[in-house]
Design a protein around this motif. Structure first.
Motif, mmCIF file in Angstrom:
data_model
loop_
_atom_site.group_PDB
_atom_site.id
_atom_site.type_symbol
_atom_site.label_atom_id
_atom_site.label_comp_id
_atom_site.label_asym_id
_atom_site.label_seq_id
_atom_site.Cartn_x
_atom_site.Cartn_y
_atom_site.Cartn_z
ATOM 1 N N ARG A 109 -19.131 -33.662 -13.692
ATOM 2 C CA ARG A 109 -18.749 -35.047 -13.975
ATOM 3 C C ARG A 109 -19.064 -35.405 -15.440
ATOM 4 O O ARG A 109 -18.283 -36.086 -16.115
ATOM 5 C CB ARG A 109 -19.523 -35.987 -13.041
ATOM 6 C CG ARG A 109 -19.102 -37.447 -13.138
ATOM 7 C CD ARG A 109 -17.647 -37.632 -12.841
ATOM 8 N NE ARG A 109 -17.244 -39.038 -12.969
ATOM 9 C CZ ARG A 109 -15.998 -39.451 -13.062
ATOM 10 N NH1 ARG A 109 -15.003 -38.537 -13.045
ATOM 11 N NH2 ARG A 109 -15.715 -40.736 -13.151
ATOM 12 N N THR A 110 -20.219 -34.904 -15.900
ATOM 13 C CA THR A 110 -20.606 -35.180 -17.295
ATOM 14 C C THR A 110 -19.611 -34.568 -18.275
ATOM 15 O O THR A 110 -19.235 -35.183 -19.281
ATOM 16 C CB THR A 110 -22.005 -34.606 -17.568
ATOM 17 O OG1 THR A 110 -22.942 -35.216 -16.682
ATOM 18 C CG2 THR A 110 -22.449 -34.872 -19.005
ATOM 19 N N ILE B 86 -17.374 -36.403 -21.024
ATOM 20 C CA ILE B 86 -17.403 -36.005 -22.441
ATOM 21 C C ILE B 86 -15.985 -35.765 -22.958
ATOM 22 O O ILE B 86 -15.612 -36.208 -24.058
ATOM 23 C CB ILE B 86 -18.272 -34.758 -22.627
ATOM 24 C CG1 ILE B 86 -19.746 -35.102 -22.380
ATOM 25 C CG2 ILE B 86 -18.104 -34.161 -24.026
ATOM 26 C CD1 ILE B 86 -20.662 -33.890 -22.351
ATOM 27 N N ASN B 87 -15.167 -35.059 -22.138
ATOM 28 C CA ASN B 87 -13.784 -34.785 -22.545
ATOM 29 C C ASN B 87 -12.996 -36.082 -22.690
ATOM 30 O O ASN B 87 -12.198 -36.259 -23.623
ATOM 31 C CB ASN B 87 -13.112 -33.865 -21.532
ATOM 32 C CG ASN B 87 -13.687 -32.459 -21.561
ATOM 33 O OD1 ASN B 87 -14.218 -32.044 -22.606
ATOM 34 N ND2 ASN B 87 -13.612 -31.729 -20.460
ATOM 35 N N THR B 88 -13.218 -37.015 -21.692
ATOM 36 C CA THR B 88 -12.509 -38.307 -21.747
ATOM 37 C C THR B 88 -12.901 -39.070 -23.005
ATOM 38 O O THR B 88 -12.055 -39.649 -23.701
ATOM 39 C CB THR B 88 -12.858 -39.133 -20.503
ATOM 40 O OG1 THR B 88 -12.464 -38.412 -19.328
ATOM 41 C CG2 THR B 88 -12.125 -40.480 -20.531
ATOM 42 N N ARG B 89 -14.203 -39.079 -23.298
ATOM 43 C CA ARG B 89 -14.676 -39.793 -24.495
ATOM 44 C C ARG B 89 -14.099 -39.172 -25.774
ATOM 45 O O ARG B 89 -13.698 -39.891 -26.697
ATOM 46 C CB ARG B 89 -16.205 -39.728 -24.541
ATOM 47 C CG ARG B 89 -16.794 -40.519 -25.687
ATOM 48 C CD ARG B 89 -18.276 -40.432 -25.667
ATOM 49 N NE ARG B 89 -18.845 -41.172 -26.790
ATOM 50 C CZ ARG B 89 -20.139 -41.203 -27.085
ATOM 51 N NH1 ARG B 89 -21.007 -40.532 -26.345
ATOM 52 N NH2 ARG B 89 -20.575 -41.898 -28.114
ATOM 53 N N LYS C 209 -11.701 -40.989 -28.457
ATOM 54 C CA LYS C 209 -11.985 -41.029 -29.887
ATOM 55 C C LYS C 209 -10.807 -40.526 -30.705
ATOM 56 O O LYS C 209 -10.449 -41.105 -31.741
ATOM 57 C CB LYS C 209 -13.233 -40.204 -30.208
ATOM 58 C CG LYS C 209 -14.518 -40.891 -29.811
ATOM 59 C CD LYS C 209 -15.723 -40.103 -30.284
ATOM 60 C CE LYS C 209 -17.013 -40.847 -29.992
ATOM 61 N NZ LYS C 209 -18.199 -40.096 -30.471
ATOM 62 N N LYS C 210 -10.184 -39.421 -30.218
ATOM 63 C CA LYS C 210 -9.027 -38.891 -30.931
ATOM 64 C C LYS C 210 -7.877 -39.903 -30.931
ATOM 65 O O LYS C 210 -7.205 -40.139 -31.942
ATOM 66 C CB LYS C 210 -8.572 -37.580 -30.304
ATOM 67 C CG LYS C 210 -9.526 -36.417 -30.526
ATOM 68 C CD LYS C 210 -8.999 -35.154 -29.875
ATOM 69 C CE LYS C 210 -9.961 -33.994 -30.101
ATOM 70 N NZ LYS C 210 -9.478 -32.759 -29.454
ATOM 71 N N LEU D 209 -5.082 -39.179 -20.937
ATOM 72 C CA LEU D 209 -6.499 -39.147 -20.557
ATOM 73 C C LEU D 209 -6.738 -38.263 -19.354
ATOM 74 O O LEU D 209 -7.828 -37.715 -19.192
ATOM 75 C CB LEU D 209 -7.004 -40.572 -20.286
ATOM 76 C CG LEU D 209 -6.954 -41.543 -21.470
ATOM 77 C CD1 LEU D 209 -7.446 -42.919 -21.049
ATOM 78 C CD2 LEU D 209 -7.782 -41.012 -22.614
ATOM 79 N N TYR D 210 -5.795 -38.106 -18.486
ATOM 80 C CA TYR D 210 -5.985 -37.293 -17.273
ATOM 81 C C TYR D 210 -4.835 -36.328 -17.123
ATOM 82 O O TYR D 210 -3.721 -36.620 -17.535
ATOM 83 C CB TYR D 210 -6.069 -38.173 -16.017
ATOM 84 C CG TYR D 210 -7.224 -39.151 -16.069
ATOM 85 C CD1 TYR D 210 -8.514 -38.721 -15.813
ATOM 86 C CD2 TYR D 210 -7.011 -40.468 -16.409
ATOM 87 C CE1 TYR D 210 -9.582 -39.604 -15.869
ATOM 88 C CE2 TYR D 210 -8.081 -41.341 -16.486
ATOM 89 C CZ TYR D 210 -9.361 -40.919 -16.199
ATOM 90 O OH TYR D 210 -10.431 -41.769 -16.255
#
Length: 313
Positions: free
Chosen positions: A213-214, A218-221, A225-226, A312-313
């Motif tokens: 989940r973390t 992290i990937n979503t964040r 940011k990108k 995002l997904y």
């Protein structure tokens, strides 16, 4: 001079005459026999040419005493032989003012000097050996003292060991009881270990889910940011497009409007009319070129945004 001749040539020691400048003028037969020279080799040569370099300073000083009217007796220096070796000669010098010559008589004491040196070396060697023997005796005394001390320490250690053995027997009995208790505790720990293993396995599964989940977060964040960076670039591009529009369109449009106003306000000659039409054409072409550039810029800006913004997904 004649009165010296008999004594000079019959002398069993080495004898020679030299002038005040130390040049050898005459030598007796013993002089040539001992040193291996001929009279011609020695005569008219300076006395100092045959003296060993290490003895030269002291020999010059001894000869200077003669100029002061002093005699030099039992003076030892090394004299070079015909074979380039050196003999130790013990000299007696005197300056005879009557004949204005230096009279020198020498005795070959090479054997005595060497013997004395050997004797001195032997004495020094004996002193060295005596010193080493003294050191050896001191070392032996120290070793004996250490051995005695070690023997006393071993006796004490042996007594201590006997006491320790008795204590060890008692301790062994206590350890037997402790081992039984320890075996029981080990069984209890095994049960507890099994329970802890099950709990640990469950905890590992939970940690794996948390890590998964973390990582997703992290990937979503990172994607956000990108995307934020790309949106900023897109906004900057739109601002640049507005700037281009306000400057690129305004100037040719203003030119066209100005020329039309001139056409409405005045009647122009054909040449003037042609020039105004050329200005209109030039402004229209500039506006057309700018419109094409703006179209390409907007197309590339939208295309770049589509390629760089990820879902995002």
């Amino acid at each position: 001079m004649y009165r010296y001749k008999h004594f000079f040539h019959r002398n069993l020691d080495l004898a020679c005459f030299a002038n005040p400048d130390s040049y050898i003028e005459e030598v007796n037969e013993k002089f040539t026999t001992v040193l291996g020279y001929t009279s011609e080799d020695l005569c008219n040569k300076k006395f100092f040419e045959f003296i060993h370099p290490d003895d030269l300073a002291s020999t010059i000083k001894a000869m200077e005493h003669l100029a002061e009217g002093k005699e030099t007796v039992n003076f030892v220096s090394r004299f070079k032989t015909k074979t380039n070796s050196h003999r130790y000669l013990e000299w007696n010098f005197v300056f005879d003012q009557e004949i204005n010559k230096i009279c020198a008589v020498a005795r070959d004491v090479t054997g005595r000097v060497i013997a004395n040196k050997e004797l001195l070396n032997q004495i020094q060697e004996k002193e060295r050996l005596a010193s080493e023997l003294h050191e050896v005796n001191r070392a032996l005394d120290l070793q004996n003292s250490l051995k005695q001390k070690r023997t006393d320490e071993l006796l004490i250690a042996n007594t201590t060991l006997i006491i320790q053995n008795a204590e060890n027997v008692q301790r062994s009995a206590e350890l037997t009881v402790a081992n039984l208790q320890l075996a029981f505790e080990i069984e209890e720990k095994k049960k507890r270990t099994t329970e802890l293993k099950l709990a640990n396995d469950l905890l590992i599964l939970q940690n794996a889910e948390k890590e998964k989940r973390t990582l997703e977060l992290i990937n979503t964040r990172s994607t956000l940011k990108k995307t934020e960076g790309f949106l900023r670039e897109h906004i900057a591009g739109l601002e640049q497009m507005l700037f281009m529009t306000s400057h690129g369109v305004r100037q040719p449009v203003a030119s066209i409007l100005g020329i039309i106003h001139l056409l409405d306000q005045s009647l122009c000659a054909p040449n003037e009319h042609k020039k105004l039409m050329d200005y209109i054409k030039h402004s229209a072409l500039a506006l057309d070129t700018f419109t094409k550039k703006l179209t390409v810029f907007m197309y590339n800006l939208g295309k770049d945004h589509e390629n760089r913004v990820s879902p995002l997904y």
